[in-house]
Design an enzyme around this catalytic site. Structure first.
Site, PDB file in Angstrom:
ATOM      1  N   CYS A 134       1.203  -1.312  -0.112  1.00 54.48           N
ATOM      2  CA  CYS A 134      -0.287   0.086  -0.038  1.00 54.48           C
ATOM      3  C   CYS A 134       1.015   0.863  -0.330  1.00 54.48           C
ATOM      4  O   CYS A 134       0.980   1.701   1.229  1.00 54.48           O
ATOM      5  CB  CYS A 134      -0.934  -0.319   1.437  1.00 54.48           C
ATOM      6  SG  CYS A 134      -2.003   1.820   1.380  1.00 54.48           S
ATOM      7  N   CYS A 137      -0.481   4.473   2.013  1.00 54.76           N
ATOM      8  CA  CYS A 137      -0.864   3.845   3.334  1.00 54.76           C
ATOM      9  C   CYS A 137       1.134   3.841   3.609  1.00 54.76           C
ATOM     10  O   CYS A 137       1.167   4.992   4.943  1.00 54.76           O
ATOM     11  CB  CYS A 137      -0.778   2.780   3.972  1.00 54.76           C
ATOM     12  SG  CYS A 137      -2.390   1.625   3.483  1.00 54.76           S
ATOM     13  N   ASP A 138       2.046   3.934   3.109  1.00 55.67           N
ATOM     14  CA  ASP A 138       3.260   3.648   3.827  1.00 55.67           C
ATOM     15  C   ASP A 138       4.406   4.637   2.560  1.00 55.67           C
ATOM     16  O   ASP A 138       5.161   5.084   3.164  1.00 55.67           O
ATOM     17  CB  ASP A 138       4.097   2.254   3.492  1.00 55.67           C
ATOM     18  CG  ASP A 138       3.239   1.039   4.085  1.00 55.67           C
ATOM     19  OD1 ASP A 138       2.895   2.068   5.109  1.00 55.67           O
ATOM     20  OD2 ASP A 138       2.677  -0.611   3.993  1.00 55.67           O
TER      21      ASP A 138
END
Ligand code: NDP
Length: 312
Positions: A134, A137-138
């Site tokens: 992701c 997200c990261d």
């Protein structure tokens, strides 16, 4: 024990659209949000192709709005994951978090799909330490660093473009000599100065002392030009597609070989009357927010008609 008229499992665009329609039809639906409340859209960045948003929106915003819209008409939205089902008797039984049994006259399965991994041991070894599925997200953790994204579809291109806006350099590791992504995404990737596309490369393994520091790749595998190369990277992102989240239903619900739930003709009904599937868990083809929402709507309308026909 209270028997629900309509239980919805999953809270992506399919589940929440089903919740809007079911609540407006007076079915008092209860939604269990699943592993990833809001579904996969919460992991995307810009959404530019959902009709009605001329300037685009973000996945998180759209899912928050859908959540509010479903709650406004009385849908009850709870945390929880369906861990066991018994669809051999009516009302249907669904166990949430291995603890609470919920009984329902109709069930809408909208559990979506999850990111696939390559299946190499190093993905586990470096999970959370440089391996991610992701970018949204990261990606933040890799600002001004060098990363690689695996895959050649829209997911991989979208991840690569997002990461390119944060990182010094992005490698896109593509196993064939073409991208599968839509033309517009391909063009954006080719136009990005800090994305290098490595066509006909496959990942052999990752290297690094505790965290990812590099990847060993094989180029032109199986040909007489085959060679192994090493790239220095700080992060390794998967963008190779998704696996439908249908495992828990398989003892009762028919799926195709890849695990996508099979529905009857133009309907969202599964092989069991009263149980419907909507969104990516039943759609290997389109997998768009708009098509998921459409099938969620259909599933709720069908549940309402079924209940009416049965006098429930
Ligand atoms: P796709 O199935 O379209 O693409 C998967 C990619 O990963 C392909 O390039 C495939 O290679 C590659 N791949 C698969 N397995 C491996 C492996 N083991 N090793 C290396 N590479 C591998 O999945 P996506 O998730 O990209 O897209 C799914 C659907 O969602 C599509 O319809 C897409 O258009 C849509 N989508 C749309 C977006 C948007 O409009 N913004 C964003 C994201 C997705 P190969 O080509 O060789 O099979």
């Amino acid at each position: 024990m209270n028997i629900l008229k309509c239980l919805i499992i999953g809270s992506g665009p399919a589940g929440l659209t089903a919740a809007i329609y079911a609540s407006r039809a007076g079915l008092s639906p209860v939604v269990y949000e699943g592993m990833q409340p809001g579904g996969q859209l919460t992991q995307t960045t810009e959404i530019e192709n959902f009709p009605g948003y001329p300037n685009g929106t973000t996945g998180t915003e759209m899912m928050e709005d859908l959540h509010k819209q479903a709650a406004r008409f009385g849908a009850e939205i709870n945390w929880g994951i369906a861990t066991k089902v018994d669809f051999s008797k009516r009302p249907f039984s669904v166990t949430i978090d291995d603890a609470n049994e919920v009984l329902a006259h109709t069930v809408i399965i909208a559990t979506g799909a999850s990111a696939k991994y390559l299946g190499i041991a190093d993905e586990q070894k470096y999970a959370g330490n440089g391996v991610s599925a992701c970018a949204t997200c990261d990606g933040f953790f890799y600002r001004k660093k060098t990363v690689a994204v695996v895959g050649g579809g829209d997911t991989a291109c979208e991840e690569a473009l997002y990461l390119a806006s944060l990182c010094k350099k992005v490698y896109l590791i593509v196993r064939r000599n073409v991208l599968r992504a839509s033309q517009v995404m391909q063009q954006r990737v080719f136009d990005a100065e800090n994305i290098e596309v490595l066509f006909e490369h496959q990942t052999l393994g990752l290297t690094g002392d505790g965290v990812v520091e590099g990847a060993n790749l094989v180029k032109f595998k199986g040909t007489d030009k085959e060679e192994q190369i090493h790239i220095d990277i700080d992060g390794f992102f998967l963008g190779i597609g998704h696996q439908p989240n249908s495992e828990v239903f398989k003892p009762y619900i028919e799926t195709d070989a890849a695990g996508y739930i099979l529905t009857q003709g133009k309907s969202q009904q599964t092989n069991i009357e009263g149980i419907y599937a909507a969104g990516d868990v039943a759609d290997p083809t389109y997998r768009q927010a708009i098509t998921s929402a459409g099938t969620g709507c259909k599933a709720a309308i069908e549940a309402e008609r079924y209940l009416r026909d049965k006098g429930i």
